[in-house]
Design a protein around this motif. Sequence first.
Motif, PDB file in Angstrom:
ATOM      1  N   ARG A 198       0.740   3.675  -0.344  1.00 23.66           N
ATOM      2  CA  ARG A 198       1.902   2.940  -1.051  1.00 23.66           C
ATOM      3  C   ARG A 198       1.807   2.939  -2.448  1.00 23.66           C
ATOM      4  O   ARG A 198       2.991   2.701  -3.041  1.00 23.66           O
ATOM      5  CB  ARG A 198       2.245   1.577  -0.335  1.00 23.66           C
ATOM      6  CG  ARG A 198       2.436   1.797   1.216  1.00 23.66           C
ATOM      7  CD  ARG A 198       3.093   0.434   1.729  1.00 23.66           C
ATOM      8  NE  ARG A 198       3.075   0.776   3.181  1.00 23.66           N
ATOM      9  CZ  ARG A 198       3.850  -0.182   3.854  1.00 23.66           C
ATOM     10  NH1 ARG A 198       4.457  -1.236   3.303  1.00 23.66           N
ATOM     11  NH2 ARG A 198       3.924   0.037   5.187  1.00 23.66           N
ATOM     12  N   MET A 254      -5.141   0.844  -4.180  1.00 20.02           N
ATOM     13  CA  MET A 254      -3.556   1.230  -4.052  1.00 20.02           C
ATOM     14  C   MET A 254      -3.310   1.073  -5.643  1.00 20.02           C
ATOM     15  O   MET A 254      -2.366   1.949  -5.942  1.00 20.02           O
ATOM     16  CB  MET A 254      -2.894  -0.050  -3.378  1.00 20.02           C
ATOM     17  CG  MET A 254      -1.436  -0.107  -3.337  1.00 20.02           C
ATOM     18  SD  MET A 254      -0.553  -1.170  -2.558  1.00 20.02           S
ATOM     19  CE  MET A 254       1.168  -1.326  -3.668  1.00 20.02           C
ATOM     20  N   GLU A 277       7.153  -5.822   1.742  1.00 24.36           N
ATOM     21  CA  GLU A 277       6.521  -6.436   2.883  1.00 24.36           C
ATOM     22  C   GLU A 277       4.935  -6.604   2.139  1.00 24.36           C
ATOM     23  O   GLU A 277       4.280  -7.432   2.815  1.00 24.36           O
ATOM     24  CB  GLU A 277       6.373  -5.569   4.050  1.00 24.36           C
ATOM     25  CG  GLU A 277       7.612  -5.723   4.676  1.00 24.36           C
ATOM     26  CD  GLU A 277       7.391  -4.914   6.156  1.00 24.36           C
ATOM     27  OE1 GLU A 277       6.350  -4.585   6.568  1.00 24.36           O
ATOM     28  OE2 GLU A 277       8.692  -4.984   7.061  1.00 24.36           O
ATOM     29  N   LEU A 278       4.816  -5.992   1.069  1.00 26.72           N
ATOM     30  CA  LEU A 278       3.354  -6.252   0.418  1.00 26.72           C
ATOM     31  C   LEU A 278       3.467  -7.547  -0.418  1.00 26.72           C
ATOM     32  O   LEU A 278       2.316  -7.889  -0.949  1.00 26.72           O
ATOM     33  CB  LEU A 278       3.059  -5.165  -0.337  1.00 26.72           C
ATOM     34  CG  LEU A 278       2.702  -3.615   0.273  1.00 26.72           C
ATOM     35  CD1 LEU A 278       2.556  -2.509  -0.699  1.00 26.72           C
ATOM     36  CD2 LEU A 278       1.738  -3.804   1.443  1.00 26.72           C
ATOM     37  N   TRP A 327      -6.919  -3.121  -2.263  1.00 27.72           N
ATOM     38  CA  TRP A 327      -5.711  -3.457  -2.886  1.00 27.72           C
ATOM     39  C   TRP A 327      -5.779  -2.611  -4.521  1.00 27.72           C
ATOM     40  O   TRP A 327      -4.892  -2.264  -4.917  1.00 27.72           O
ATOM     41  CB  TRP A 327      -5.664  -4.898  -3.228  1.00 27.72           C
ATOM     42  CG  TRP A 327      -4.996  -5.332  -1.953  1.00 27.72           C
ATOM     43  CD1 TRP A 327      -5.512  -6.185  -0.915  1.00 27.72           C
ATOM     44  CD2 TRP A 327      -3.486  -5.413  -1.653  1.00 27.72           C
ATOM     45  NE1 TRP A 327      -4.702  -6.463  -0.105  1.00 27.72           N
ATOM     46  CE2 TRP A 327      -3.444  -6.120  -0.614  1.00 27.72           C
ATOM     47  CE3 TRP A 327      -2.787  -5.046  -2.319  1.00 27.72           C
ATOM     48  CZ2 TRP A 327      -2.175  -6.177   0.340  1.00 27.72           C
ATOM     49  CZ3 TRP A 327      -1.164  -5.015  -1.852  1.00 27.72           C
ATOM     50  CH2 TRP A 327      -1.020  -5.629  -0.421  1.00 27.72           C
ATOM     51  N   TYR A 382       4.318   5.035  -4.434  1.00 24.72           N
ATOM     52  CA  TYR A 382       5.841   4.746  -4.458  1.00 24.72           C
ATOM     53  C   TYR A 382       6.614   5.291  -5.857  1.00 24.72           C
ATOM     54  O   TYR A 382       7.649   5.803  -5.960  1.00 24.72           O
ATOM     55  CB  TYR A 382       6.177   3.458  -4.366  1.00 24.72           C
ATOM     56  CG  TYR A 382       7.784   2.946  -4.333  1.00 24.72           C
ATOM     57  CD1 TYR A 382       8.324   3.232  -3.228  1.00 24.72           C
ATOM     58  CD2 TYR A 382       8.189   2.522  -5.379  1.00 24.72           C
ATOM     59  CE1 TYR A 382       9.904   2.854  -3.231  1.00 24.72           C
ATOM     60  CE2 TYR A 382       9.329   2.269  -5.379  1.00 24.72           C
ATOM     61  CZ  TYR A 382      10.337   2.098  -4.343  1.00 24.72           C
ATOM     62  OH  TYR A 382      11.530   1.936  -4.364  1.00 24.72           O
ATOM     63  N   GLY A 389       5.951  -1.942   8.800  1.00 23.30           N
ATOM     64  CA  GLY A 389       7.452  -1.959   8.289  1.00 23.30           C
ATOM     65  C   GLY A 389       8.663  -1.964   9.210  1.00 23.30           C
ATOM     66  O   GLY A 389       8.265  -2.587  10.362  1.00 23.30           O
ATOM     67  N   LEU A 416      -1.923   1.591   3.159  1.00 30.83           N
ATOM     68  CA  LEU A 416      -1.970   0.744   1.973  1.00 30.83           C
ATOM     69  C   LEU A 416      -2.156   1.429   0.716  1.00 30.83           C
ATOM     70  O   LEU A 416      -1.118   1.167  -0.092  1.00 30.83           O
ATOM     71  CB  LEU A 416      -2.858  -0.451   1.989  1.00 30.83           C
ATOM     72  CG  LEU A 416      -2.867  -1.608   1.263  1.00 30.83           C
ATOM     73  CD1 LEU A 416      -1.426  -2.440   1.014  1.00 30.83           C
ATOM     74  CD2 LEU A 416      -4.041  -2.525   0.938  1.00 30.83           C
ATOM     75  N   SER A 458      -1.472 -11.030  -2.138  1.00 29.46           N
ATOM     76  CA  SER A 458      -0.276 -10.165  -1.731  1.00 29.46           C
ATOM     77  C   SER A 458      -0.625  -9.970  -0.046  1.00 29.46           C
ATOM     78  O   SER A 458      -1.707 -10.832   0.224  1.00 29.46           O
ATOM     79  CB  SER A 458      -0.866  -8.720  -2.258  1.00 29.46           C
ATOM     80  OG  SER A 458      -1.988  -8.714  -2.865  1.00 29.46           O
ATOM     81  N   VAL A 459       0.459  -9.487   0.534  1.00 32.09           N
ATOM     82  CA  VAL A 459       0.497  -9.650   1.828  1.00 32.09           C
ATOM     83  C   VAL A 459       0.077  -8.324   2.629  1.00 32.09           C
ATOM     84  O   VAL A 459       0.868  -7.359   2.180  1.00 32.09           O
ATOM     85  CB  VAL A 459       1.735 -10.031   2.256  1.00 32.09           C
ATOM     86  CG1 VAL A 459       1.765 -10.761   3.787  1.00 32.09           C
ATOM     87  CG2 VAL A 459       2.403 -11.128   1.432  1.00 32.09           C
ATOM     88  N   ALA A 460      -0.830  -8.084   3.364  1.00 33.81           N
ATOM     89  CA  ALA A 460      -1.097  -6.816   3.968  1.00 33.81           C
ATOM     90  C   ALA A 460      -0.168  -6.991   5.428  1.00 33.81           C
ATOM     91  O   ALA A 460      -0.430  -7.831   6.104  1.00 33.81           O
ATOM     92  CB  ALA A 460      -2.481  -6.674   4.292  1.00 33.81           C
ATOM     93  N   PRO A 461       0.900  -6.131   5.686  1.00 32.64           N
ATOM     94  CA  PRO A 461       1.534  -6.217   6.835  1.00 32.64           C
ATOM     95  C   PRO A 461       0.672  -5.932   8.112  1.00 32.64           C
ATOM     96  O   PRO A 461      -0.274  -5.343   8.053  1.00 32.64           O
ATOM     97  CB  PRO A 461       2.572  -5.012   6.666  1.00 32.64           C
ATOM     98  CG  PRO A 461       2.652  -5.028   5.222  1.00 32.64           C
ATOM     99  CD  PRO A 461       1.453  -5.053   4.614  1.00 32.64           C
ATOM    100  N   SER A 468      10.030  -1.471   2.927  1.00 34.15           N
ATOM    101  CA  SER A 468       8.809  -1.628   3.290  1.00 34.15           C
ATOM    102  C   SER A 468       7.760  -2.072   2.162  1.00 34.15           C
ATOM    103  O   SER A 468       6.567  -2.697   2.594  1.00 34.15           O
ATOM    104  CB  SER A 468       8.065   0.024   3.741  1.00 34.15           C
ATOM    105  OG  SER A 468       8.859   0.844   4.635  1.00 34.15           O
ATOM    106  N   MET A 469       7.990  -1.491   0.862  1.00 35.14           N
ATOM    107  CA  MET A 469       7.188  -2.087  -0.048  1.00 35.14           C
ATOM    108  C   MET A 469       7.299  -3.587  -0.456  1.00 35.14           C
ATOM    109  O   MET A 469       6.361  -4.126  -0.509  1.00 35.14           O
ATOM    110  CB  MET A 469       7.641  -1.266  -1.316  1.00 35.14           C
ATOM    111  CG  MET A 469       7.333   0.062  -1.409  1.00 35.14           C
ATOM    112  SD  MET A 469       5.478   0.420  -1.465  1.00 35.14           S
ATOM    113  CE  MET A 469       5.033  -0.010  -2.935  1.00 35.14           C
ATOM    114  N   ARG A 498      12.248   2.606   2.002  1.00 33.65           N
ATOM    115  CA  ARG A 498      10.854   2.698   1.418  1.00 33.65           C
ATOM    116  C   ARG A 498      10.869   1.269   0.576  1.00 33.65           C
ATOM    117  O   ARG A 498       9.677   0.594   0.718  1.00 33.65           O
ATOM    118  CB  ARG A 498      10.997   4.067   0.746  1.00 33.65           C
ATOM    119  CG  ARG A 498      10.479   5.323   1.503  1.00 33.65           C
ATOM    120  CD  ARG A 498      10.417   6.567   0.714  1.00 33.65           C
ATOM    121  NE  ARG A 498      10.592   6.213  -0.694  1.00 33.65           N
ATOM    122  CZ  ARG A 498       9.965   6.627  -1.559  1.00 33.65           C
ATOM    123  NH1 ARG A 498       8.666   6.480  -1.456  1.00 33.65           N
ATOM    124  NH2 ARG A 498      10.161   6.492  -2.880  1.00 33.65           N
ATOM    125  N   ALA A 499      11.809   0.965  -0.141  1.00 31.05           N
ATOM    126  CA  ALA A 499      11.716  -0.034  -0.975  1.00 31.05           C
ATOM    127  C   ALA A 499      11.369  -1.406   0.047  1.00 31.05           C
ATOM    128  O   ALA A 499      10.662  -2.160  -0.190  1.00 31.05           O
ATOM    129  CB  ALA A 499      12.954  -0.458  -1.769  1.00 31.05           C
TER     130      ALA A 499
END
Lengths: 342, 269
Positions: B103, B155, A228-229, B152, B106, A285, B100, B89-92, A225-226, A222-223
């Motif tokens: 997340r 989020m 990647e932001l 964002w 988390y 991810g 998004l 920031s980057v959106a995959p 995946s995070m 999970r970390a």
Amino acid sequence: MSVLRTPGGLSLRWRRRSAAVVTGCASATLLLALAAVGGGGDHPMSPADVLRTLTGGGSPAEEFIVGELRLPRLVTALAVGAALALAGAVVQSLLRNPLGSPDVLGLTQGAATGALVVVVLGGGTLTLAGAATAGGLAAGLLIAAVTGRRGLAGARVVLVGIGVAAILTGVNGWLLTRAQLMDAARAVLWLTGSLDGRGWAQALPLLGVLAASTPLLFGYGRALSMTELGDEAAIAAGVPVRRARRALLGAAVLLASVAAAAAGPVSFVALTAPHLARRLTRAPGPNLLASALVGAVLLVAADLVAQRAVEGRQLPVGVVTGVLGGAYLVWLLAAQRRAGRS
Amino acid sequence: MSGNPRLGGVGLTLAYERRIVAEGLSVDVPDGSFTVVIGPNACGKSTLLRALARTLRPRAGTVLLDGRDIHSLPSRAVARTLGLLPQSSVAPDGITVADLVSRGRYPHQGLLRQWSAEDERVVAESMADTGVAELADRPVDELSGGQRQRAWIAMALAQRTPLLLLDEPTTWLDIAHQVEVLELCARLHEQGRTLVAVLHDLHQAARYATHLIAMRDGRVVTSGDPREVVTADLVQEVFGLPCRIVADPETGTPLVVPAARRPAISPRR
């Protein structure tokens, strides 16, 4: 998305499509495994024969063929495929670079250097595997030493890795010219990546490393995946970014090195499997589980092709993955170009 | 207000590699305020915000959150108190708005607590508050600039933190989207959150802030209620710009009008 909640406050969440891909890959692995253990060669066996032998009801000859020849080769192929794919998925995700893979970073070249040193100086199969592992780890440490102070992130790691790969490729060429003719032939076969004659001695250390690194990889999944932001967004959300990155890259380097030690630097699996997994699941991810299974399927399938493609003559599996993986990559880039995405 | 504020920095030396941005910098973020940091380019305002958000570790000094060094606290515990909208920031590839925003949960989740009913409720609320609920299933990379920024922010909201930092939330947006984002910030502030934002536009800063921090060359020039601190002298000192201050016809807050440096151009026929 599917969610499962228990009264105790536990909850699990998964994507239906990803679950379907994982199930599909697992079934494909099982079918290919039966074909690999049963199939072809000098002693074809039906799936029923295979199952009978596995459960202890086979003749001594069957016991030997399955237990000492085909099963360890299959297990090695599965483990090498999964290990390379996991390493590739972690590296691509952490570096936010779709071309990040152990080959690009010089880890594979480091493993090759270790192996070539043993070939030139002389040494047995186990020494060679140990030296290859050590070589891959050393390349990883070198990259960490050069970039580590500023954090193991992004383009800098890729560039340093490309530099390390170039240097080691030169060293490897020099080592090959120093080798005796017989040794050079053995070295070239190793450098292509092959599963010929792989037994439990290669499979077991790799399985051990896979078993040890799996909890770590999925614990930090999970970390991963995070991150990647972007680092800032990940830190702000409470991800211990530096610690996670060190642990994950360490595990990826170890997996890639041990995989190379077991089967040689089998090309393109680490690069291709995560891409393929992402296209199948359509999930952003790292797709760790799907990548690992796709890698395992790819390598077992490639090894089947390598053994059967040319009548009476086995190809090294690295030739097949190179040709198939390369073709897939070219097709992927062409397809993306047509779709207008870079 | 009594006692120390929840968030502040003491004696901060902030630096990237070898370039020192600020030395001996101290700031307080008043509880319940909408604090806006302004200053010329490269004055260290975003760097200060990064330090407060603990994405940049100060070379010296301490950022205090609830009286304790922010770097001594567990990362996830901080993330339940303090949120950040980063500058970049980057959106995959292919990530949806709903994914998004989810997340942001988390710091409230774990390996065996991946998606509680609370998570689901908070994510839906955050998307509704920012007006992106109807975009939930759209990929982030297909949104307009304003929509993306709101996603964002959603989020960051999903983290459910009483403190929220925003690093240049209006940069790259056209004026209508800038106002939209600032109105959203004002609403979040009214709901009881403490906000800290870095802004470029002095007029917007004066209109929305309840507490203004003006920086130049890595130090705080002045801070306080924008209606009191925004003066022609301050703008001259901080930006080196001669100007007049008039009252904003809409809100009465200070409006900076740069002095004319040549005779007015008469309209052509």
